[in-house]
Design a protein around this motif. Structure first.
Motif, PDB file in Angstrom:
ATOM      1  N   ARG A   8     -39.094 -46.262  -9.616  1.00  0.00           N
ATOM      2  CA  ARG A   8     -38.063 -45.233  -9.556  1.00  0.00           C
ATOM      3  C   ARG A   8     -38.600 -43.947  -8.942  1.00  0.00           C
ATOM      4  N   TYR A   9     -39.883 -43.651  -9.186  1.00  0.00           N
ATOM      5  CA  TYR A   9     -40.470 -42.428  -8.655  1.00  0.00           C
ATOM      6  C   TYR A   9     -41.190 -42.664  -7.332  1.00  0.00           C
ATOM      7  N   VAL A  10     -41.773 -43.833  -7.142  1.00  0.00           N
ATOM      8  CA  VAL A  10     -42.541 -44.097  -5.926  1.00  0.00           C
ATOM      9  C   VAL A  10     -41.624 -44.175  -4.710  1.00  0.00           C
ATOM     10  N   GLU A  11     -40.487 -44.851  -4.842  1.00  0.00           N
ATOM     11  CA  GLU A  11     -39.609 -45.040  -3.686  1.00  0.00           C
ATOM     12  C   GLU A  11     -39.103 -43.724  -3.102  1.00  0.00           C
ATOM     13  N   PRO A  12     -38.537 -42.808  -3.907  1.00  0.00           N
ATOM     14  CA  PRO A  12     -38.086 -41.540  -3.293  1.00  0.00           C
ATOM     15  C   PRO A  12     -39.224 -40.735  -2.696  1.00  0.00           C
ATOM     16  N   LEU A  13     -40.387 -40.753  -3.347  1.00  0.00           N
ATOM     17  CA  LEU A  13     -41.527 -40.041  -2.771  1.00  0.00           C
ATOM     18  C   LEU A  13     -41.936 -40.654  -1.434  1.00  0.00           C
ATOM     19  N   PHE A  14     -41.894 -41.972  -1.363  1.00  0.00           N
ATOM     20  CA  PHE A  14     -42.231 -42.660  -0.115  1.00  0.00           C
ATOM     21  C   PHE A  14     -41.244 -42.290   0.986  1.00  0.00           C
ATOM     22  N   LEU A  15     -39.944 -42.306   0.680  1.00  0.00           N
ATOM     23  CA  LEU A  15     -38.936 -41.984   1.684  1.00  0.00           C
ATOM     24  C   LEU A  15     -38.997 -40.514   2.101  1.00  0.00           C
ATOM     25  N   ILE A  16     -39.227 -39.638   1.137  1.00  0.00           N
ATOM     26  CA  ILE A  16     -39.365 -38.213   1.475  1.00  0.00           C
ATOM     27  C   ILE A  16     -40.583 -37.995   2.368  1.00  0.00           C
ATOM     28  N   GLY A  17     -41.667 -38.701   2.066  1.00  0.00           N
ATOM     29  CA  GLY A  17     -42.861 -38.595   2.900  1.00  0.00           C
ATOM     30  C   GLY A  17     -42.606 -39.072   4.321  1.00  0.00           C
ATOM     31  N   LEU A  75     -29.763 -33.623   4.066  1.00  0.00           N
ATOM     32  CA  LEU A  75     -28.448 -34.048   3.569  1.00  0.00           C
ATOM     33  C   LEU A  75     -28.331 -35.573   3.527  1.00  0.00           C
ATOM     34  N   PHE A  76     -28.934 -36.251   4.492  1.00  0.00           N
ATOM     35  CA  PHE A  76     -28.916 -37.720   4.478  1.00  0.00           C
ATOM     36  C   PHE A  76     -29.686 -38.267   3.273  1.00  0.00           C
ATOM     37  N   LEU A  77     -30.858 -37.667   2.985  1.00  0.00           N
ATOM     38  CA  LEU A  77     -31.603 -38.096   1.798  1.00  0.00           C
ATOM     39  C   LEU A  77     -30.812 -37.804   0.519  1.00  0.00           C
ATOM     40  N   GLY A  78     -30.073 -36.682   0.511  1.00  0.00           N
ATOM     41  CA  GLY A  78     -29.232 -36.388  -0.640  1.00  0.00           C
ATOM     42  C   GLY A  78     -28.133 -37.418  -0.817  1.00  0.00           C
ATOM     43  N   ALA A  79     -27.528 -37.860   0.291  1.00  0.00           N
ATOM     44  CA  ALA A  79     -26.510 -38.906   0.220  1.00  0.00           C
ATOM     45  C   ALA A  79     -27.105 -40.196  -0.321  1.00  0.00           C
ATOM     46  N   TRP A  80     -28.309 -40.541   0.134  1.00  0.00           N
ATOM     47  CA  TRP A  80     -28.977 -41.744  -0.379  1.00  0.00           C
ATOM     48  C   TRP A  80     -29.242 -41.634  -1.873  1.00  0.00           C
ATOM     49  N   ALA A  81     -29.724 -40.482  -2.328  1.00  0.00           N
ATOM     50  CA  ALA A  81     -30.033 -40.305  -3.749  1.00  0.00           C
ATOM     51  C   ALA A  81     -28.771 -40.398  -4.606  1.00  0.00           C
ATOM     52  N   ILE A  82     -27.671 -39.804  -4.156  1.00  0.00           N
ATOM     53  CA  ILE A  82     -26.413 -39.880  -4.906  1.00  0.00           C
ATOM     54  C   ILE A  82     -25.952 -41.333  -5.018  1.00  0.00           C
ATOM     55  N   PHE A  83     -26.041 -42.044  -3.916  1.00  0.00           N
ATOM     56  CA  PHE A  83     -25.607 -43.443  -3.933  1.00  0.00           C
ATOM     57  C   PHE A  83     -26.509 -44.289  -4.824  1.00  0.00           C
ATOM     58  N   LEU A 111     -22.840 -37.544   4.025  1.00  0.00           N
ATOM     59  CA  LEU A 111     -23.108 -38.150   5.335  1.00  0.00           C
ATOM     60  C   LEU A 111     -22.369 -37.389   6.437  1.00  0.00           C
ATOM     61  N   LEU A 112     -21.110 -37.027   6.175  1.00  0.00           N
ATOM     62  CA  LEU A 112     -20.369 -36.224   7.148  1.00  0.00           C
ATOM     63  C   LEU A 112     -21.019 -34.864   7.354  1.00  0.00           C
ATOM     64  N   ALA A 113     -21.468 -34.254   6.248  1.00  0.00           N
ATOM     65  CA  ALA A 113     -22.125 -32.951   6.346  1.00  0.00           C
ATOM     66  C   ALA A 113     -23.413 -33.046   7.142  1.00  0.00           C
ATOM     67  N   SER A 114     -24.152 -34.134   6.957  1.00  0.00           N
ATOM     68  CA  SER A 114     -25.403 -34.327   7.696  1.00  0.00           C
ATOM     69  C   SER A 114     -25.142 -34.385   9.196  1.00  0.00           C
ATOM     70  N   ALA A 115     -24.133 -35.184   9.595  1.00  0.00           N
ATOM     71  CA  ALA A 115     -23.812 -35.287  11.022  1.00  0.00           C
ATOM     72  C   ALA A 115     -23.223 -33.981  11.549  1.00  0.00           C
ATOM     73  N   PHE A 116     -22.395 -33.325  10.729  1.00  0.00           N
ATOM     74  CA  PHE A 116     -21.753 -32.085  11.172  1.00  0.00           C
ATOM     75  C   PHE A 116     -22.778 -30.966  11.395  1.00  0.00           C
ATOM     76  N   VAL A 117     -23.645 -30.753  10.400  1.00  0.00           N
ATOM     77  CA  VAL A 117     -24.636 -29.681  10.508  1.00  0.00           C
ATOM     78  C   VAL A 117     -25.535 -29.898  11.712  1.00  0.00           C
ATOM     79  N   TYR A 118     -25.938 -31.127  11.917  1.00  0.00           N
ATOM     80  CA  TYR A 118     -26.847 -31.402  13.036  1.00  0.00           C
ATOM     81  C   TYR A 118     -26.170 -31.106  14.373  1.00  0.00           C
ATOM     82  N   HIS A 119     -24.985 -31.667  14.577  1.00  0.00           N
ATOM     83  CA  HIS A 119     -24.337 -31.492  15.889  1.00  0.00           C
ATOM     84  C   HIS A 119     -23.772 -30.084  16.078  1.00  0.00           C
ATOM     85  N   TYR A 120     -23.327 -29.448  15.004  1.00  0.00           N
ATOM     86  CA  TYR A 120     -22.732 -28.127  15.137  1.00  0.00           C
ATOM     87  C   TYR A 120     -23.778 -27.079  15.493  1.00  0.00           C
ATOM     88  N   LEU A 121     -24.954 -27.161  14.881  1.00  0.00           N
ATOM     89  CA  LEU A 121     -25.998 -26.161  15.112  1.00  0.00           C
ATOM     90  C   LEU A 121     -26.936 -26.520  16.257  1.00  0.00           C
TER      91      LEU A 121
END
Length: 517
Positions: A8-17, A75-83, A111-121
């Motif tokens: 439970r702790y190793v996987e998110p740390l691995f993905l964040i890394g 934001l994408f990692l946040g979407a993954w964590a929520i799911f 996921l929409l926010a992740s795509a929006f923030v990236y393309h908008y800015l």
């Protein structure tokens, strides 16, 4: 439990890394690219500074280059964590969970926010060139379009779903490995998680996503992944809500089938339109892809139904056999103890305390065997032989040495570790003592046990004597419970791996057991 907590702790740390490595590498690459563009323009190619610098006046490198990438990945990692930690556990427990679907909605919004923030800015910098290829200035441009944001959000959802499906199958294989101890599942699980781990590391270290996900060769990858996710999702729907509830497939209504096909068409259309960034193209592939999804989903779901039915039948048979074995053991144990106590009782009447003490000790060893060893599925052969010797010695206590009774025992001690089901040999010996000993006529019992590299050979040959009607033996009127039980146990435990041959006449009784062990 500790292993699950660690994962439970190793996987998110691995993905964040990995995300951190990807972002840093991408920012360094974009910084070098920006420096080369501006540096080339300022290097003296005949381009006045007052031409290209005004183009960069409203360009903030940090805001328009660094922030979009960092915020989009975050934001994408946040979407993954929520799911992963909120939506999936609730929906797995109950598909109608309101909280689970609310978290699914939150995942989609992130996921929409992740795509929006990236393309908008995000702003890109490139050279202005004449038709001849010569540079005459710098251009700052944006790829922000509402269609692009929606298409990329769908693409991110496909990537998230693909990762979760692979991880889900790994968890499934791991659980089955622990429960059923199947080494094949363990190998498949390791290959699955190793492959996705290597792929993620390789991507973070060497690859990068295109400016818009549905571009270049990555478009085909996302499209095929989307079809795969569809097939696995819809087959789960069919299996859980249609096939598992309807024993008769004809009971499924045409309305239900129509709703299913319509859902496939809608989802396929969305994915296909996302692959074109919602620009009009031919709709013919939608029919083809929808047919693939329908056929694949139905085939997988029906295959699962057949396999699950066979598994249920096998589990029912195993449970029944296990219960029958337990019942047989419960019958065997009191039977032997009863005979042993009768023998000790007869010896005690003779007031021979030495023999009685020896008999009680052997009986204690037998009871210890029954309590500690007999409940196991397999025991060492030398334990069975030790029990057999104790039983024979106790039976010898009741034999009057003045009568012509010949008991010969030839037992080969195993020279290697052999395991057999408990209480397979003693019932034949017990039967020999029950019917082969008479104080009125000459009696004999010959017991032989030999071994070779793969097979155990056990033979019992004894005389037969009819029991007188006035006999006080309480077992006289009972049929051979022990022999019936051992026949059934051999059929259950050693199907096709044993041979039991029984020959009898009015004068003798012969048993030959061959056991592959």
């Amino acid at each position: 439990m500790w292993e699950q907590s660690r994962t439970r702790y190793v996987e998110p740390l691995f993905l964040i890394g990995l995300a951190t490595v990807y972002v840093v590498r991408r920012l360094i690459a974009e910084s070098n690219e920006f420096d080369s563009i501006v540096g080339l323009s300022a290097s003296g190619d005949g381009i006045p500074a007052d031409i290209y610098w005004p183009e960069l006046e409203n360009y903030d490198y940090f805001l328009n280059n660094n922030v979009p990438l960092i915020a989009g990945v975050g934001l994408f990692l946040g979407a993954w964590a929520i799911f992963r930690y909120l939506a999936y556990p609730r929906l797995s427990a109950h598909t109608a969970s309101r909280a689970g679907w609310l978290h699914i909605g939150l995942t989609v919004m992130l996921l929409l926010a992740s795509a929006f923030v990236y393309h908008y800015l995000k702003l890109y910098v490139r050279h202005r060139r004449f038709e001849s290829g010569d540079i005459f200035g710098i251009e700052v441009y944006s790829l922000y379009r509402k269609r692009t944001v929606l298409a990329d959000a769908i693409g991110l959802g496909i990537l998230l779903a693909t990762y979760e499906i692979i991880r889900g199958y790994y968890v499934y294989l791991s659980d089955n490995t622990r429960q059923e101890s199947l080494p094949v599942l363990r190998v498949v699980g390791y290959l699955l998680i190793s492959s996705i781990t290597v792929l993620l590391i390789f991507f973070a270290m060497d690859l990068h996503l295109p400016p818009s996900l549905w571009q270049e060769s990555f478009r085909d990858v996302l499209l095929y992944l989307g079809l795969g996710v569809q097939i696995l999702f819809f087959q789960a729907i069919i299996y859980r809500h249609l096939l598992s509830r309807s024993v008769n497939l004809n009971a499924i209504s045409p309305f239900t089938v129509g709703i299913f096909i319509l859902a496939v068409l809608v989802v396929t259309t969305v994915i296909w339109q996302a692959s074109t960034q919602f620009y009009y193209r031919s709709l013919d592939p939608i029919i083809t892809y929808s047919a693939i999804v329908v056929i694949g989903s139905v085939a997988i779901a029906y295959g699962r139904r057949v396999l699950n039915r066979e598994k249920t039948v096998l589990q029912t048979q195993v449970s029944a056999k296990s219960a029958e074995l337990s019942s047989l053991r419960a019958q065997i144990n009191p039977h032997f103890l009863f005979n042993a106590l009768n023998s000790l009782y007869a010896t005690a009447l003779k007031e021979n305390s030495e023999k009685t003490a020896d008999g009680i000790q052997k009986l204690g060893d037998m009871m210890r065997f029954m309590l500690q060893e007999n409940n196991h599925d397999r025991i060492p052969l030398d334990k069975e032989i030790e029990y057999l010797h104790n039983y024979i010695d106790i039976q010898r206590l009741r034999v009057d040495e003045t009568h012509p009774i010949d008991i010969r025992v030839t037992i080969q001690q195993p020279n290697r570790e052999i395991y057999i089901a408990p209480m397979l040999l003693t019932p034949f010996v017990e039967n020999a003592f029950k019917h082969g000993i008479s104080l009125r006529s000459p009696s004999w019992i010959f017991i032989t046990l030999t071994l070779d590299a793969t097979t155990l050979y056990f033979k019992v040959h004894n005389s037969r004597h009819p029991r007188p009607a006035e006999s006080t033996d309480p077992e006289r009127t009972r049929s051979g419970v022990g022999l019936d039980n051992v026949r059934k146990r051999l059929q259950l435990i050693y199907p096709g791996r044993h041979t039991l041959d029984i020959q009898q006449s009015e004068q003798d009784y012969f048993v030959s057991l061959t056991l592959v062990c």
